[in-house]
Design a protein around this motif. Structure first.
Motif, PDB file in Angstrom:
ATOM      1  N   LYS A  32       0.832  -1.206   0.000  1.00  0.00           N
ATOM      2  CA  LYS A  32       0.000   0.000   0.000  1.00  0.00           C
ATOM      3  C   LYS A  32       0.863   1.251   0.000  1.00  0.00           C
ATOM      4  O   LYS A  32       0.576   2.224  -0.721  1.00  0.00           O
ATOM      5  N   GLU A  88       1.024   4.054  -3.035  1.00  0.00           N
ATOM      6  CA  GLU A  88       0.664   5.438  -2.740  1.00  0.00           C
ATOM      7  C   GLU A  88       1.853   6.381  -2.856  1.00  0.00           C
ATOM      8  O   GLU A  88       1.691   7.604  -2.823  1.00  0.00           O
ATOM      9  N   ASN A 111      -3.843  -6.465  -4.070  1.00  0.00           N
ATOM     10  CA  ASN A 111      -3.181  -5.165  -4.199  1.00  0.00           C
ATOM     11  C   ASN A 111      -4.136  -4.093  -4.709  1.00  0.00           C
ATOM     12  O   ASN A 111      -4.055  -2.931  -4.297  1.00  0.00           O
ATOM     13  N   LEU A 169      -6.106  -3.052  -1.784  1.00  0.00           N
ATOM     14  CA  LEU A 169      -5.309  -2.209  -0.892  1.00  0.00           C
ATOM     15  C   LEU A 169      -5.167  -0.794  -1.443  1.00  0.00           C
ATOM     16  O   LEU A 169      -5.136   0.176  -0.687  1.00  0.00           O
TER      17      LEU A 169
END
Length: 297
Positions: free
Chosen positions: A177, A181, A240, A243
């Motif tokens: 995560k 990000e 994923n 997430l």
């Protein structure tokens, strides 16, 4: 439905996490079939390699090649150094010392680690509905793990093998995560980097130890492990993606429902186990817990 601040709640992370959980269970079933003709260690190597190979086959269609120049790629590479290569080996070693019952029980700590990391590292909010739902899922998985006598002739340090595996799985979620990000919002790229590094590490370790890497590619079990790896790669992409779109404190407990799906598949599809009252009760607990998590958001 809206959340506490009036923003519509995105249910897609819940769907993706549930899909990932189901696909992990299906992959486990394929690998279980493969164990009839291939040892677990070799099977794990084949499975990880097949997962990486599957992702690379589709890379020309889905990969954003410019992401290789982003610093965040190092985060995904770091994940590959311990998941699934190290986490899987810790789980196998734990099975050797503790037996399947205790290992399955301690594996229930994975969503707990994920929740704590989500709150402390990612700054996510942990509400009472999430706490109840997470506790319910852990209780259901724990209920299924009670399937025989627990070995008592094991060293104390062996407890940290399955706990370490659970911790590494949760840490992998957190880093995935963070990496997505931090500049690479691409679940496919995150998956392919991690599995590629893990596959390379798995083969390299055998080379360093000078262990003969002899795989009977004609053995039926190899094909089943390869199919399991391909299924797992798809599960990781779903995970994923969930997430990227949702909170770890929501995703982690739902992904931990995989043993429930495994048990249901064994009883209803593969006919290897009997559908008992315990399985039915655990299933209802999980369904109710997921509903509580969804409504609590």
């Amino acid at each position: 439905m809206t959340d506490v601040v009036g923003v519509p709640f995105d249910y897609m992370p819940l769907i993706l996490a549930t899909t990932a959980s189901l696909m992990f269970a299906i992959g486990a079933q394929w690998q279980n079939i493969g164990l009839s003709t291939v040892d677990g260690r070799t099977g794990a190597m084949v499975s990880i390699t097949a997962a990486a190979a599957t992702l690379w086959i589709f890379a020309p269609f889905f990969m954003e090649w410019h992401y290789w120049l982003e610093p965040a790629v190092l985060i995904f590479a770091a994940i590959g150094l311990f998941r699934p290569a190290v986490s899987a080996n810790l789980a196998v070693a734990g099975m050797k010392y503790l037996g399947p019952t205790l290992v399955s029980t301690l594996a229930c700590t994975s969503p707990l680690f994920g929740t704590v990391m989500g709150v402390l590292i990612l700054g996510e909010m942990f509400t009472w509905p999430l706490a109840i739902g997470t506790g319910g899922i852990m209780a259901a998985v724990l209920l299924l793990s009670k399937r025989g006598k627990v070995k008592v002739d094991w060293p104390f340090w062996a407890l940290f093998l399955p706990i370490g595996a659970a911790f590494l799985r949760a840490l992998g979620h957190v880093l995935s995560k963070i990496g997505m990000e931090a500049g690479i919002p691409d679940p496919y790229f995150a998956s392919i980097v991690g599995f590629t590094v893990s596959a390379f590490l798995t083969w390299s370790v055998r080379g360093v130890r000078r262990e003969p890497v002899v795989v009977n590619w004609r053995a039926p079990g190899v094909k089943w492990f390869a199919l399991g790896g391909a299924t797992t790669s798809a599960a990781i992409i779903c995970l994923n993606t969930g997430l990227l779109r949702g909170d770890l404190v929501v995703i982690a407990p739902i992904v931990a429902t995989s043993p429930i799906f495994t048990m249901l598949l064994s009883a209803l599809v593969f006919r290897r186990e009997r559908l008992t009252g315990k399985v039915v009760i655990a299933t209802f607990i999980v369904v109710g817990s997921v509903i509580v998590i969804a409504l609590g958001r």
